[in-house]
Design a protein around this motif. Structure first.
Motif, PDB file in Angstrom:
ATOM      1  N   UNK A 219      78.805  51.683  34.160  1.00 46.45           N
ATOM      2  CA  UNK A 219      78.946  52.325  32.858  1.00 46.45           C
ATOM      3  C   UNK A 219      79.415  51.309  31.808  1.00 46.45           C
ATOM      4  N   UNK A 220      78.991  51.515  30.576  1.00 43.77           N
ATOM      5  CA  UNK A 220      79.596  50.783  29.471  1.00 43.77           C
ATOM      6  C   UNK A 220      80.988  51.358  29.263  1.00 43.77           C
ATOM      7  N   UNK A 221      81.983  50.500  29.129  1.00 42.70           N
ATOM      8  CA  UNK A 221      83.349  50.987  28.916  1.00 42.70           C
ATOM      9  C   UNK A 221      83.875  50.452  27.592  1.00 42.70           C
ATOM     10  N   UNK A 222      84.632  51.300  26.895  1.00 47.60           N
ATOM     11  CA  UNK A 222      85.189  50.947  25.595  1.00 47.60           C
ATOM     12  C   UNK A 222      86.596  51.511  25.496  1.00 47.60           C
ATOM     13  N   UNK A 223      87.460  50.775  24.844  1.00 47.50           N
ATOM     14  CA  UNK A 223      88.806  51.299  24.612  1.00 47.50           C
ATOM     15  C   UNK A 223      88.743  52.549  23.752  1.00 47.50           C
ATOM     16  N   UNK A 224      89.514  53.548  24.106  1.00 47.01           N
ATOM     17  CA  UNK A 224      89.611  54.755  23.293  1.00 47.01           C
ATOM     18  C   UNK A 224      90.237  54.420  21.936  1.00 47.01           C
ATOM     19  N   UNK A 225      89.842  55.111  20.870  1.00 45.59           N
ATOM     20  CA  UNK A 225      90.351  54.788  19.537  1.00 45.59           C
ATOM     21  C   UNK A 225      91.866  54.776  19.436  1.00 45.59           C
ATOM     22  N   UNK A 226      92.546  55.714  20.111  1.00 47.81           N
ATOM     23  CA  UNK A 226      94.002  55.779  19.964  1.00 47.81           C
ATOM     24  C   UNK A 226      94.689  54.564  20.587  1.00 47.81           C
ATOM     25  N   UNK A 227      94.010  53.889  21.512  1.00 50.52           N
ATOM     26  CA  UNK A 227      94.615  52.706  22.135  1.00 50.52           C
ATOM     27  C   UNK A 227      94.696  51.559  21.131  1.00 50.52           C
ATOM     28  N   UNK A 229      95.469  51.803  18.112  1.00 46.02           N
ATOM     29  CA  UNK A 229      96.692  52.041  17.325  1.00 46.02           C
ATOM     30  C   UNK A 229      97.727  52.678  18.261  1.00 46.02           C
ATOM     31  N   UNK A 230      98.027  51.978  19.338  1.00 43.35           N
ATOM     32  CA  UNK A 230      98.760  52.604  20.443  1.00 43.35           C
ATOM     33  C   UNK A 230     100.084  53.213  20.019  1.00 43.35           C
ATOM     34  N   UNK A 231     100.929  52.448  19.350  1.00 42.19           N
ATOM     35  CA  UNK A 231     102.258  52.973  19.029  1.00 42.19           C
ATOM     36  C   UNK A 231     102.209  53.990  17.895  1.00 42.19           C
ATOM     37  N   UNK A 232     101.255  53.838  17.018  1.00 40.84           N
ATOM     38  CA  UNK A 232     101.112  54.827  15.951  1.00 40.84           C
ATOM     39  C   UNK A 232     100.698  56.183  16.527  1.00 40.84           C
ATOM     40  N   UNK A 233      99.897  56.150  17.613  1.00 41.08           N
ATOM     41  CA  UNK A 233      99.392  57.377  18.220  1.00 41.08           C
ATOM     42  C   UNK A 233     100.195  57.793  19.455  1.00 41.08           C
ATOM     43  N   UNK A 234     101.232  57.056  19.789  1.00 35.44           N
ATOM     44  CA  UNK A 234     101.946  57.270  21.051  1.00 35.44           C
ATOM     45  C   UNK A 234     102.590  58.646  21.118  1.00 35.44           C
ATOM     46  N   UNK A 235     102.415  59.283  22.278  1.00 32.06           N
ATOM     47  CA  UNK A 235     103.000  60.597  22.526  1.00 32.06           C
ATOM     48  C   UNK A 235     103.835  60.495  23.799  1.00 32.06           C
ATOM     49  N   UNK A 236     105.155  60.563  23.659  1.00 30.31           N
ATOM     50  CA  UNK A 236     106.056  60.380  24.799  1.00 30.31           C
ATOM     51  C   UNK A 236     105.933  61.499  25.820  1.00 30.31           C
ATOM     52  N   UNK A 237     105.309  62.610  25.455  1.00 32.37           N
ATOM     53  CA  UNK A 237     105.158  63.733  26.372  1.00 32.37           C
ATOM     54  C   UNK A 237     103.839  63.712  27.135  1.00 32.37           C
ATOM     55  N   UNK A 238     103.018  62.690  26.901  1.00 29.90           N
ATOM     56  CA  UNK A 238     101.705  62.624  27.544  1.00 29.90           C
ATOM     57  C   UNK A 238     101.658  61.531  28.602  1.00 29.90           C
ATOM     58  N   UNK A 239     100.837  61.766  29.614  1.00 30.44           N
ATOM     59  CA  UNK A 239     100.567  60.734  30.617  1.00 30.44           C
ATOM     60  C   UNK A 239      99.288  59.995  30.233  1.00 30.44           C
ATOM     61  N   UNK A 240      99.260  58.712  30.513  1.00 26.59           N
ATOM     62  CA  UNK A 240      98.087  57.909  30.171  1.00 26.59           C
ATOM     63  C   UNK A 240      97.510  57.305  31.436  1.00 26.59           C
ATOM     64  N   UNK A 241      96.289  57.730  31.775  1.00 23.07           N
ATOM     65  CA  UNK A 241      95.575  57.186  32.910  1.00 23.07           C
ATOM     66  C   UNK A 241      94.274  56.568  32.411  1.00 23.07           C
ATOM     67  N   UNK A 242      93.445  56.096  33.361  1.00 19.94           N
ATOM     68  CA  UNK A 242      92.262  55.325  32.987  1.00 19.94           C
ATOM     69  C   UNK A 242      91.409  56.035  31.947  1.00 19.94           C
ATOM     70  N   UNK A 243      91.092  57.306  32.185  1.00 17.34           N
ATOM     71  CA  UNK A 243      90.200  58.019  31.272  1.00 17.34           C
ATOM     72  C   UNK A 243      90.834  58.305  29.918  1.00 17.34           C
ATOM     73  N   UNK A 244      92.177  58.240  29.824  1.00 21.68           N
ATOM     74  CA  UNK A 244      92.839  58.377  28.531  1.00 21.68           C
ATOM     75  C   UNK A 244      92.787  57.080  27.734  1.00 21.68           C
TER      76      UNK A 244
END
Length: 397
Positions: A219-227, A229-244
């Motif tokens: 598959x072609x892989x690309x960083x998700x948009x929120x990554x 701007x990681x800290x600007x979009x960071x949510x301390x209540x969320x888990x981040x795995x590969x598909x996120x």
């Protein structure tokens, strides 16, 4: 901080460093790869690109772009929904990826020829020795060859023509870089990278029998948009795995994938097959040289005065807008009977607002769309025997 806009063709960015402007003539602009010189040689065959007499401030040098959502030429031109509808699109998320299914009529023919070349592994012929094993440790591993060398001239020309038509009509890009044909067998991959210098949009056209593949990955892989701007979009209540963190895009057969090459991307490691006929097989390259593209009754020189007047005000107003990065591409539909603008259609919108700008991104994007629409819609062009359609890329950097 102010946006620097470049006008890619007529309008693109407000960069004034530009190559000489010229008009391409013929029945449909074509940019082609010269086989003898192995160099990019765009030339004209019909529809027109490049304006001849635009003011110097309206000329631009190709720069870095972002790809937005697109409408294909086959979809026709939308009815103009008015200023409110046009500006409301600022609240949609920027789009940097587009897939076009069933893109090429001759895709099965290309794949058939590829399979025939590998049909008998014991057979020796010159076409079996065209491949470069490209290995850059910890970055790239794949087999590749120039597509115009591998395929017969007529088959390659049909491929190039289809890509160029799409690039000109939808993206406002008049040419292509080299088109590569690559295959990925067990162990082949591309680690994350960004292709900034090659062109504003990258593409892959899949010849992979994805539905019946015998390998994992690819598959072609690309960083998700929120990554990005990681800290600007960071949510301390969320888990981040590969598909996120990573977006993966299957390479369905005859699917054209167009994306912003500035976004870190790669190819997931292929595991399983060592047979080239069962590999991940793709054509790939970049759309280049963004310029306005003209189709219909008006010649480029016929449009120069009207576009100059529209763009003078447009660029003056954009100079006061907060910084944005990316590209907008619009299609202007001009009535042949009256010379009035029937519609201004948004083809791509990849504008993003840097975190350093202390304004809501939607507010900045809304202001830009307002300026573009309100300066282009009132333009008065000469009359002509038929309607005209002008694709205009605006580059913000």
């Amino acid at each position: 901080m102010r946006s620097m806009v470049s006008l890619s063709c007529v309008p693109a960015c407000v960069c004034v460093r530009s190559p000489a402007v010229r008009v391409s003539r013929g029945p449909g602009v074509r940019g082609t790869v010269a086989r003898q010189q192995h160099a990019q040689q765009p030339h004209g065959h019909g529809a027109r690109s490049y304006l001849p007499n635009l003011k110097k401030r309206h000329l631009i040098k190709p720069t870095k772009f972002s790809l937005g959502s697109m409408a294909t030429p086959d979809e026709g031109v939308e009815e103009d929904g008015g200023l409110e509808d046009f500006v409301s699109k600022a609240h949609n998320p920027p789009q940097h990826v587009m897939t076009v299914p069933d893109f090429l009529d001759t895709a099965a023919d290309l794949r058939g020829l590829y399979d025939k070349r590998f049909e008998d592994p014991r057979e020796t012929h010159p076409e079996r020795f065209l491949w470069d094993y490209w290995h850059v440790p910890e970055q790239y591993t794949l087999m590749r060859t120039p597509a115009h060398v591998f395929f017969p001239e007529d088959m390659y020309q049909q491929l190039e023509d289809a890509l160029l038509e799409y690039g000109q009509e939808v993206l406002g890009c008049r040419s292509l870089t080299h088109v590569w044909l690559s295959y990925y067998i067990d162990g082949c991959e591309q680690q994350l990278h960004a292709d900034v210098p090659h062109g504003p949009w990258a593409f892959t056209l899949s010849l992979t029998d994805w539905a019946n593949r015998k390998f994992k990955g690819g598959e072609t892989m690309m960083l998700q948009p929120h990554v990005l701007n990681y800290w600007q979009e960071f949510d301390a209540d969320s888990c981040y795995e590969y598909n996120n963190i990573m977006r993966t895009i299957p390479q369905e057969f005859n699917q054209l994938l167009v994306f912003d090459p500035r976004i870190p991307h790669g190819v997931r490691r292929v595991e399983g097959t060592k047979d080239p006929r069962e590999a991940r097989i793709v054509l790939h390259g970049w759309f280049a040289e963004p310029v306005p593209f003209f189709r219909g009754g008006l010649e480029p020189e016929d449009c120069a005065e009207a576009l100059d007047q529209a763009l003078d005000g447009l660029f003056d107003q954009l100079e006061s807008v907060a910084t944005a990065l990316g590209t907008l591409t619009v299609r202007v539909h001009v009535s042949g009977e009256s010379g009035l603008v029937e519609s201004v259609t948004l083809l791509t919108d990849g504008l993003v607002v840097p975190p350093s700008v202390r304004m809501e991104a939607a507010e900045v994007r809304e202001e830009i769309l307002y300026i573009v629409y309100t300066n282009l819609k009132p333009a008065q062009f000469p009359t002509a025997a038929e309607d005209s359609f002008i694709t205009i890329p605006f580059v913000f950097q």
